[in-house]
Structures are given as C-alpha cells and as structure tokens.
Write a protein that holds these residues in place. Structure first.
Motif, mmCIF file in Angstrom:
data_model
loop_
_atom_site.group_PDB
_atom_site.id
_atom_site.type_symbol
_atom_site.label_atom_id
_atom_site.label_comp_id
_atom_site.label_asym_id
_atom_site.label_seq_id
_atom_site.Cartn_x
_atom_site.Cartn_y
_atom_site.Cartn_z
ATOM 1 N N ALA A 60 -2.663 -10.350 -7.348
ATOM 2 C CA ALA A 60 -3.066 -9.161 -6.600
ATOM 3 C C ALA A 60 -2.442 -7.905 -7.204
ATOM 4 C CB ALA A 60 -2.648 -9.301 -5.142
ATOM 5 N N LYS A 61 -3.045 -6.756 -6.928
ATOM 6 C CA LYS A 61 -2.459 -5.469 -7.312
ATOM 7 C C LYS A 61 -1.478 -4.983 -6.255
ATOM 8 C CE LYS A 61 -3.635 -2.683 -10.083
ATOM 9 N NZ LYS A 61 -2.990 -2.287 -11.366
ATOM 10 N N ILE A 62 -1.783 -5.310 -4.994
ATOM 11 C CA ILE A 62 -0.938 -4.900 -3.878
ATOM 12 C C ILE A 62 -0.733 -6.095 -2.964
ATOM 13 C CG2 ILE A 62 -0.773 -3.451 -1.816
ATOM 14 C CD1 ILE A 62 -2.423 -1.347 -3.260
ATOM 15 N N VAL A 63 0.521 -6.420 -2.670
ATOM 16 C CA VAL A 63 0.854 -7.456 -1.702
ATOM 17 C C VAL A 63 1.593 -6.780 -0.552
ATOM 18 C CG1 VAL A 63 2.180 -9.551 -1.236
ATOM 19 C CG2 VAL A 63 0.958 -9.300 -3.408
ATOM 20 N N MET A 64 1.018 -6.874 0.643
ATOM 21 C CA MET A 64 1.618 -6.244 1.817
ATOM 22 C C MET A 64 2.293 -7.316 2.659
ATOM 23 S SD MET A 64 -1.083 -3.280 2.929
ATOM 24 C CE MET A 64 -1.266 -1.854 1.842
ATOM 25 N N LEU A 65 3.580 -7.134 2.898
ATOM 26 C CA LEU A 65 4.391 -8.088 3.653
ATOM 27 C C LEU A 65 4.771 -7.462 4.992
ATOM 28 C CD1 LEU A 65 6.732 -9.306 0.759
ATOM 29 C CD2 LEU A 65 4.582 -10.328 1.540
ATOM 30 N N GLY A 66 4.362 -8.099 6.065
ATOM 31 C CA GLY A 66 4.552 -7.514 7.376
ATOM 32 C C GLY A 66 5.804 -7.970 8.083
ATOM 33 N N GLU A 67 5.819 -7.741 9.374
ATOM 34 C CA GLU A 67 6.872 -8.176 10.286
ATOM 35 C C GLU A 67 6.347 -7.907 11.687
ATOM 36 O OE1 GLU A 67 10.309 -5.756 9.567
ATOM 37 O OE2 GLU A 67 9.257 -3.889 9.970
ATOM 38 N N SER A 68 6.641 -8.793 12.618
ATOM 39 C CA SER A 68 6.209 -8.545 13.989
ATOM 40 C C SER A 68 7.278 -7.820 14.790
ATOM 41 C CB SER A 68 5.834 -9.854 14.683
ATOM 42 O OG SER A 68 6.935 -10.737 14.741
#
Length: 445
Positions: free
Chosen positions: A47-55
């Motif tokens: 991927a070009k962008i990997v978005m890692l979240g959090e709740s």
C-alpha cells in the motif's frame, strides 16, 4: 426497548453464527512485543498509505501494536512518513529530533496542551527512540519523517511563521505580525474568537489568507535557501488559515467543523506525500473515527467525512484502513474536556456491539482481514449496522451508550480489524508543570 423471547432467540442464533465466522477468520496474534507480531501485517506492505486506528486515545496495547507494525513497514516495505493525529509544531520537534535536523531557534517541549497523555507517554517515547536510532543509520533522503496532521495549533503556528520570516525576510515578518495581530486577542483561547464572530465581530479571514498567499508567492526564493524550513513555515501558515476557519465555524454545528478538520488532516497528508516524491509511503496513526471509512458509519450517514474516506476515494486499494478494538480493561481519559487524566475502567462491551462478537470468539488477540475473496460470507453477514464503541480523550462510562457508541458496518469501514480482549492504560509522562525536575529531551519524566 425490551425484545420478545422470540426476538431474543433469533438474535442469539444470529450472533452464534457470526461468532463462528469471526473465530474462523480471526488470525491469532502473539503479544505486540513478540518479533512475530508485526509479520502478520506484511500483507499491507504494498500500500501507499496504511492507516492504523485505535478505539480509544489512551490504551497502551494500541500504541505498542501500531509501533510494532510501523517498524515492520519501515524496515521491510520502505515506508518513510509517520503522520499522527497531533499538532504540526509539536510533531516538528520530534521530527527534528529523529532526523537530527538543524534548528535556528530553540525547539519547544512538545505535547503540553490537553490531552497531554495522548502523545506524551512512554509508549510514544519508546517509538521515538526507535525512529532516532533507525534514522541514524540512514542517508538524509531516506530518513523517516514524524509529522502532525491536526489543526489546533493556532498560537504556536503563528509564532512559527513569524519566526521563520524574521530569519529570512524581516520586512515581510513585520507585515505578517500585523496581519496576525487580528487574532492576537484570542491566541490563548481560540474558541473565544468563534464566539465573538458569532456575535458580530469582524473575521480575520482576509488577513490569514493574504499571509498564506504572500508566503507561497515567495516559495521559489525561500525554498532555494532551505526547502525544509520553507515547507514547515508554509504548513504552519496553512494551519493558521484552517484554524481560523475551524474556530469561526465551530458554533454553527459539529458536522461542518468536523469536516473542515478532517479535510485539513487529509490535505496535510497529501502535502507530505507530494514533498516526499514518488517513493512516498505513509503510516497514519489516528482514532478509528478518523481512519475508518466514514461512509460506512452513522457519522457519514449524517454528512460527516474523514481522512479514511478521503484516502479511500483518492488511493483506492493503495490505502489500507485498519481498525483496533477492545472489550474491557483500563484507559487513560478525562471526565470532561480539559480535565485531569484519570485511569478509568472500561466497561465490557454491549451485547449489541461488534466488540461483543469479537469477545465471544474467545481470541485474546486477533487480526481479521475482510479483503480476501473467501471472506464474502463474513462480510455479507456483518453488513447490517451494529454498534461500535469509540472512546476519545473523554470517557463517561455512566452514559456510555449515548456518549461512546455509534452505528457502523465494520467490513465496509475497515479493511482489517485488530482485536485485544483486555487492554491497559498508557503510561503518561510528566509535563513541565507537573515535574519541575530535570528532563530527558523532548520528554520529561
């Protein structure tokens, strides 16, 4: 609303079927500290962008997992930008540290504005230490950047623009100071500016737009002297413009101000990608509510969008959106905005939530990838809206249903979901006011 016995039976049968599908699809994860944890995320390396979240904004496991995944993406897949839900000037201090950039002015201690624990914690410090060591072994053009995406730094961004111009163009610095003086009365309380405008005070829009345009008009001569310094100054000028808009419209309604903020964060990410060039690859750390596709949530159904949706529309499959969730444990959060940090107990998930389904799988830690063709049945069975929990910097368990749950379609919101059955609060580091003691720059103990 109380369900009839027949409705309860139907719900329980549906839940059991979903739980079985989730248990089958869930890949058991080792602890985030284990070397083999991060290898599960190699699948996102193209991927070009990997978005890692959090709740939540105060959970240690989320920060440690994101740090481990990001290290893997940096070392094995050439990711070179880490962009976080934090103010640009604060992140610039970290960026100067990890890339060992020269600075012509003293760097401020970062992350001392509420909520300090969100970035001023031991988990972030450990990741910053890693970035510095990693970058020490890299040529300048290959060093990983640490950048902030947010819009709240009105006061420090104004100061940064003026400080830059005082070094490179004192005459234009005087003009900038004059333009920004329109906002001077509200730099310490920018929300007061929006309140004043609502009751008839003239806006400062023309002044901040004019300052940004003049700075950009000089880009060739300024960038020729020091491209990095100019890029930083230009971004601070953009933040002043966006912050003026944000605080001016915040009293009109939450949807308009939310959209302006997330549009600014996505535009900032775009500037970072453009500056880095064709080889740019970014990891984004932000709350699930920012990095999941808002079009698959009640936020989007009410007219809000976010950086996850904008990234999906712009990058397609080259953007990977990964959510994080938990059932119970502890979290660092305040009771009210601007309040003191507390270690609060997280209530077990509601039975009508996605988190409850993951809890019932019995998996302590798991990665569920919704993308493979073989997951079609799981995706289809999860498409009915269900509750999902979101805890920000404020947590009020006594009003949890109203304050912290929203409806979503999980497999459309995220490409994958990381699950931690039980989690713990981040370990906050002391601020200047709290410590009054010697410190390890840029974080005090």
């Amino acid at each position: 609303m109380t369900l009839s016995p027949a409705a309860v039976q139907i719900r329980e049968r549906t839940n059991r079927e979903l739980i079985d599908l989730l248990r089958e699809a869930g890949e058991h994860l080792p602890a985030a500290e284990r070397d083999d944890f991060s290898s599960f995320f190699d699948r996102f390396g193209e991927a070009k962008i990997v978005m890692l979240g959090e709740s939540t904004h105060g959970t240690s496991e989320f920060y440690r997992a994101r740090a481990s995944i990001t290290r893997q993406l940096i070392e094995h897949h050439s990711f070179n930008i880490v962009a976080v839900e934090a103010d640009w000037p604060d992140a610039t201090t970290i960026d100067h540290l990890v890339r060992q950039l020269p600075s012509e002015q003293p760097l401020e201690r970062p992350f001392e504005r509420f909520p300090t624990w969100m970035w001023r914690n031991i988990e972030v410090k450990q990741f910053v230490d890693y970035l510095r060591i990693h970058n020490d072994a890299c040529r300048a053009e290959r060093k990983v950047q640490f950048r902030g995406l947010d819009v709240y730094s009105l006061r420090s961004s104004i100061a940064a623009v003026i400080a830059y111009l005082e070094r490179v163009d004192p005459e234009r610095a005087r003009a900038a100071r004059e333009r920004y003086s329109c906002l001077t009365p509200w730099q310490a309380d920018p929300a007061g500016y929006g309140h004043a405008v609502m009751f008839g005070r003239d806006t400062c829009e023309d002044e901040v737009v004019a300052q940004l345009r003049e700075l950009l008009a000089q880009r060739l001569s300024y960038a020729e002297r020091d491209g990095e310094a100019f890029f930083n100054a230009a971004q601070n000028a953009r933040i002043v413009r966006a912050a003026e808009q944000y605080y001016r419209i915040m009293y009109r309604g939450s949807t308009e101000s939310w959209n302006l903020r997330d549009r600014h964060m996505f535009d900032t990410l775009q500037y970072l990608m453009q500056q880095r060039g064709p080889q740019a690859k970014a990891v984004v750390w932000a709350h699930n509510s920012h990095i999941g596709n808002a079009a698959a949530t009640s936020m989007g159904w009410a007219g809000e969008f976010n950086i996850g949706e904008l990234a999906r529309n712009s990058y397609g499959d080259e953007a990977a959106l990964i959510g994080f969730g938990t059932d119970r444990g502890t979290v660092a959060a305040a009771t009210d905005w601007g309040g003191e940090m507390e270690i609060k107990s997280v209530r077990p998930a509601r039975e009508d939530s996605y988190e409850y389904l993951f809890h019932r799988t019995g998996l302590a830690r798991s990665l569920t990838d919704f993308r493979p063709p073989g997951r079609g049945e799981l995706r289809d069975r999860l498409t009915g809206p269900r509750l999902e929990r979101a805890i920000g910097v404020v947590y009020r368990p006594e009003t949890e249903r109203l304050s912290h749950y929203f409806e979503a379609v999980l497999p459309d919101q995220f490409d994958a979901f990381v699950w931690f059955e039980e989690t713990n609060a981040v370990t906050a580091l002391a601020t200047r006011a709290a410590s009054g003691a010697a410190e390890t720059y840029p974080f005090g103990f």
